[in-house]
Enzyme design. Sequence first.
Site, mmCIF file in Angstrom:
data_model
loop_
_atom_site.group_PDB
_atom_site.id
_atom_site.type_symbol
_atom_site.label_atom_id
_atom_site.label_comp_id
_atom_site.label_asym_id
_atom_site.label_seq_id
_atom_site.Cartn_x
_atom_site.Cartn_y
_atom_site.Cartn_z
ATOM 1 N N ILE A 61 1.170 -1.117 -0.287
ATOM 2 C CA ILE A 61 0.199 -0.117 0.023
ATOM 3 C C ILE A 61 0.881 1.169 -0.052
ATOM 4 O O ILE A 61 1.883 1.542 0.267
ATOM 5 C CB ILE A 61 -1.068 -0.478 1.456
ATOM 6 C CG1 ILE A 61 -1.890 1.439 1.234
ATOM 7 C CG2 ILE A 61 -0.151 0.291 2.783
ATOM 8 C CD1 ILE A 61 -3.422 0.924 2.464
ATOM 9 N N CYS A 62 0.142 2.009 -0.894
ATOM 10 C CA CYS A 62 0.929 3.894 -0.636
ATOM 11 C C CYS A 62 -0.094 5.043 -0.731
ATOM 12 O O CYS A 62 -1.162 4.053 0.073
ATOM 13 C CB CYS A 62 1.338 3.544 -1.621
ATOM 14 S SG CYS A 62 1.105 3.457 -3.226
ATOM 15 N N ARG A 63 0.039 5.754 -1.016
ATOM 16 C CA ARG A 63 -1.089 6.800 -0.968
ATOM 17 C C ARG A 63 -2.420 7.032 -1.211
ATOM 18 O O ARG A 63 -3.441 6.531 -1.314
ATOM 19 C CB ARG A 63 -0.382 7.753 -0.848
ATOM 20 C CG ARG A 63 -1.256 9.793 -0.851
ATOM 21 C CD ARG A 63 -0.609 10.700 -0.920
ATOM 22 N NE ARG A 63 -1.522 11.282 -0.595
ATOM 23 C CZ ARG A 63 -2.252 12.260 -1.249
ATOM 24 N NH1 ARG A 63 -2.154 12.545 -2.680
ATOM 25 N NH2 ARG A 63 -2.673 13.317 -0.610
ATOM 26 N N MET A 89 -4.048 4.706 0.932
ATOM 27 C CA MET A 89 -4.791 4.725 2.248
ATOM 28 C C MET A 89 -5.622 5.665 1.826
ATOM 29 O O MET A 89 -5.784 6.455 2.557
ATOM 30 C CB MET A 89 -3.508 5.775 2.631
ATOM 31 C CG MET A 89 -1.914 4.261 3.494
ATOM 32 S SD MET A 89 -2.799 3.246 4.600
ATOM 33 C CE MET A 89 -2.976 4.193 6.140
#
Length: 111
Positions: A61-63, A89
Amino acid sequence: MTGPGANAVQVADLPTDATLLDVRENDEWAAGHAPDAHHIPMSELTARIGELPDADPLYVICRSGGRSGRVVAFLGQQGHSVINVDGGMQSWEALGRPLVGEHDGVAPTVI
């Protein structure tokens, strides 16, 4: 891959026991992250690859899903079982999932 597909899942569809690898940078992590996520910034991944959580599959996961998509492609080529968390996120926060931050007295948020 950044869109939904064979190696991607939406935040709403994450298994409750998913092992998350957050690849955002340190300032993003400190502002707000999933409570049980593991953190290795994408910029440090090759040097810290030995620190990857032992999970099959590992949810990255990232932004928003772009960086995590690149990490999924790289780790997949290395033989790891990985799935991109599409929406990242930002979707996590929008769905009201729990966040923790690293700054005392400051409400966690996704930056």
